[in-house]
Design a protein around this motif. Structure first.
Motif, short mmCIF file in Angstrom:
data_model
loop_
_atom_site.label_atom_id
_atom_site.label_comp_id
_atom_site.label_asym_id
_atom_site.label_seq_id
_atom_site.Cartn_x
_atom_site.Cartn_y
_atom_site.Cartn_z
N GLN B 144 52.86 34.76 42.26
CA GLN B 144 52.41 33.52 41.56
C GLN B 144 52.41 32.17 42.48
O GLN B 144 51.47 31.58 42.42
N LEU B 145 53.33 32.19 43.56
CA LEU B 145 53.21 31.27 44.46
C LEU B 145 51.94 31.22 45.23
O LEU B 145 50.97 30.20 45.55
N LEU B 146 51.62 32.46 45.70
CA LEU B 146 50.27 32.69 46.22
C LEU B 146 48.93 32.19 45.72
O LEU B 146 48.25 31.52 46.07
N GLU B 147 48.95 32.54 44.12
CA GLU B 147 47.99 32.03 43.58
C GLU B 147 47.95 30.39 43.43
O GLU B 147 46.82 29.87 43.34
N ASP B 148 49.09 29.93 43.00
CA ASP B 148 48.99 28.54 42.45
C ASP B 148 48.98 27.65 43.57
O ASP B 148 48.62 26.64 43.78
N LYS B 154 40.26 27.44 45.33
CA LYS B 154 39.61 27.67 46.27
C LYS B 154 39.10 29.04 46.72
O LYS B 154 39.52 30.04 45.89
N ALA B 155 38.16 29.48 47.36
CA ALA B 155 37.43 30.78 47.68
C ALA B 155 38.61 31.60 48.40
O ALA B 155 38.69 32.77 47.99
N PHE B 156 39.05 30.94 49.18
CA PHE B 156 40.11 31.79 50.16
C PHE B 156 41.44 30.86 50.35
O PHE B 156 41.66 29.88 49.57
N LEU B 157 42.38 31.70 50.86
CA LEU B 157 43.69 31.19 50.82
C LEU B 157 44.13 29.71 51.47
O LEU B 157 44.99 28.78 50.95
N PRO B 188 43.68 37.76 37.43
CA PRO B 188 41.99 37.58 37.79
C PRO B 188 41.77 36.75 38.84
O PRO B 188 40.68 37.15 39.60
N ARG B 189 42.32 35.84 38.96
CA ARG B 189 42.17 34.74 40.36
C ARG B 189 42.16 35.59 41.57
O ARG B 189 41.37 35.39 42.54
N LEU B 190 43.37 36.22 41.55
CA LEU B 190 43.71 37.16 42.80
C LEU B 190 42.78 38.25 43.08
O LEU B 190 42.24 38.52 44.12
N ALA B 191 42.18 38.71 41.92
CA ALA B 191 41.41 39.98 41.87
C ALA B 191 40.05 39.39 42.58
O ALA B 191 39.34 40.09 43.29
N ALA B 192 39.51 38.45 42.00
CA ALA B 192 38.46 37.75 42.39
C ALA B 192 38.34 37.17 43.88
O ALA B 192 37.37 37.46 44.78
N GLY B 195 37.89 40.36 45.90
CA GLY B 195 36.61 40.95 45.96
C GLY B 195 35.86 40.06 46.88
O GLY B 195 35.21 40.63 47.73
N ARG B 196 36.16 38.55 47.16
CA ARG B 196 35.57 38.18 48.17
C ARG B 196 35.91 38.35 49.44
O ARG B 196 35.15 38.47 50.45
N VAL B 197 37.01 38.60 49.70
CA VAL B 197 37.44 38.89 51.05
C VAL B 197 37.01 40.47 51.46
O VAL B 197 36.44 40.49 52.56
N GLU B 198 37.07 41.39 50.40
CA GLU B 198 36.37 42.53 50.86
C GLU B 198 34.83 42.55 50.96
O GLU B 198 34.35 43.50 51.97
#
Lengths: 239, 244
Positions: B144-148, B154-157, B188-192, B195-198
């Motif tokens: 949750q913290l990672l996402e929020d 943003k696109a990346f972390l 879904p945000r983390l999934a997206a 996808g971008r990282v991969e």
């Protein structure tokens, strides 16, 4: 508004940032955040660091958390002498290696010893089982052995002949158990000699000043019930 | 002898190093270390009680531990594209800020599942359910913290471009996924983001890097994992005892 550093000198990483900023002459406003009084949970502070942890830095609109990030930011922005965080590829890697290792090793050991030996019984009136404390002290001992064998070895400082941010991070960590009456340097002459060198390089006055709060921690009055309840989740983690 | 990387692809930080080196075409000799078999890097590199065995970099006489240090070293020495470890003061600070938080909240926490589901059972130890539950809760809180707090919109972390931070995070999340908890399913945000990282790394490289850990549960089911040798037990038991 110039650079602001939000620090609680009770915390090891805050001391490392304080000492470094003072040593390299960073002009800053000190904003004291007293974690034991729950000040890190205020909405105002959340504006600076939404993760509500210290240390935190505010440089104009730019806010930054995490002590290593802050140390490296200050080092570069204020053009600290090279030895603090060297440009040389291998010398820099040595500092990075220490900073990464300590995060998952020495840091937690030092915190646990301080809390279990002193803060929990004195401040929170919580009993710590002797086996728990013994196991924590054994772990600290293992970390200290690694510190001596892998990092210090026969050098003057942890990553080579000159002091770096790694030494500041380490010394402030080790003062944590010292403040709780765990005399890590007494049984380890090699580390004791290193400590003297670090203190000399930093300056005795600055070193004492940075450690004044933590060295008085054993004199803190026991906390009231309301605060005790608030700190309960922390207690669980620390036992 | 050129650059050598001592890695076990079952280990999250090893995968981050591997994927980075491969993606950037860094020439290296892969020295596979199979921790499950109790293998370790040659004694010459490590003091006797050093707990962390991999990843290790050896560049001539220069030996380096700690994945973050290795990633930074490689990015500087091989002058990888700026976005991985941005030269800009504030952008670089953001990467270090993430990595600091990651060391406290992700590293360790996300590795527990391999221990509870594979490694402890291999030496006949059952990690108490209470600890497993506590770990799942810690993983959820961290996600949750990672996402929020980090990803946000943003696109990346740490910025709009992929950095070392994203690699370190991805490999930790893949560990949990491989051990049966699909963290991306309800996020879904983390999934997206994944996808971008991969997409940056490339499907083939991801497949190659992730397949050992993705196959681990199958190997357990088929009893294809050899029991670790007795000399490895002590350090394994110590690690298990440290699970909060």
């Amino acid at each position: 508004m110039g650079l602001e550093l939000y620090l609680d000198l009770l915390c090891q990483p805050c001391r490392a940032v304080y000492i470094f900023a003072k040593k390299i002459g960073v002009p800053f406003e000190l904003r004291t955040v007293e974690v034991l009084k729950g000040q890190h949970n205020s909405d105002d502070f959340a504006q600076v660091n939404p993760l509500r942890k210290v240390p935190a830095l505010k440089d104009g609109d730019f806010t930054l958390a995490e002590s290593v990030a802050i140390l490296l930011y200050l080092s570069r922005k204020y053009e600290a002498p090279d030895h603090w965080y060297p440009q040389d590829l291998e010398a820099c890697a040595r500092v990075d290696e220490y900073l990464a290792w300590q995060h998952t090793a020495l840091r937690s050991s030092c915190s646990l010893v301080m809390w279990q030996k002193m803060m929990l019984p004195v401040f929170l009136g919580e009993r710590v089982p002797p086996e728990t404390l013994a196991s924590t002290l054994a772990e600290l001992d293992r970390c200290l052995q690694l510190l001596e064998d892998k990092f210090l070895k026969d050098d003057n400082f942890l990553t080579g002949p000159c002091i770096s941010v790694a030494d500041l991070v380490a010394i402030t960590e080790l003062m944590h158990p010292v403040s709780a009456g765990c005399h890590v340097f007494k049984t380890r002459p090699k580390l004791a000699a290193w400590r003297q060198r670090v203190e000399a390089a930093v300056g005795e006055d600055l070193f004492q000043e940075a450690h004044e709060v933590v060295m008085k921690a054993k004199d803190l009055p026991p906390v009231d019930t309301a605060m005790k309840d608030k700190l309960k989740p922390l207690v669980q983690v620390l036992l | 002898m050129g650059l050598e990387l001592y890695l076990d692809l079952l280990s999250q930080p090893c995968r981050a190093v591997y994927i980075f080196a491969k993606k950037n075409g860094i020439p290296f000799e892969l020295r596979t270390v199979e921790l499950l078999k109790g293998q370790h890097v040659s004694k010459g590199f490590l003091p006797a009680n050093s707990p962390q065995k991999v990843p290790v970099l050896k560049d001539g006489d220069f030996v380096l531990h700690q994945s973050v240090a290795i990633l930074i070293y490689l990015s500087c020495k091989y002058q990888t594209a700026d976005h991985w470890y941005p030269p800009d003061l504030q952008a670089r600070a953001r990467v270090h800020e993430y990595l600091g938080w990651h060391a406290d909240f992700i590293r360790g926490t996300f590795g527990v599942c391999l221990w509870t589901k594979v490694l402890a059972p291999l030496i006949g130890v059952q990690v108490p359910e209470e600890k497993v539950k506590r770990n799942r809760a810690a993983v959820d809180r961290a996600l949750q913290l990672l996402e929020d707090q980090f990803l946000g919109d943003k696109a990346f972390l740490t910025s709009q471009r992929v950095t070392l931070a994203d690699l370190m995070a991805l490999e930790e999340l893949m560990q949990v996924v491989a051990l049966g908890q699909d963290v991306f399913e309800s996020r879904p945000r983390l999934a997206a983001w994944r996808g971008r990282v991969e997409a940056v790394l490339g499907a083939d490289l991801c497949q190659e890097t992730h397949s050992p850990i993705l196959n681990i549960l199958e190997q357990v089911a088929n009893k294809q994992l050899p029991p670790p040798p007795p000399e490895a037990h002590q350090s394994m038991l110590l690690r298990i005892s440290r699970i909060p």
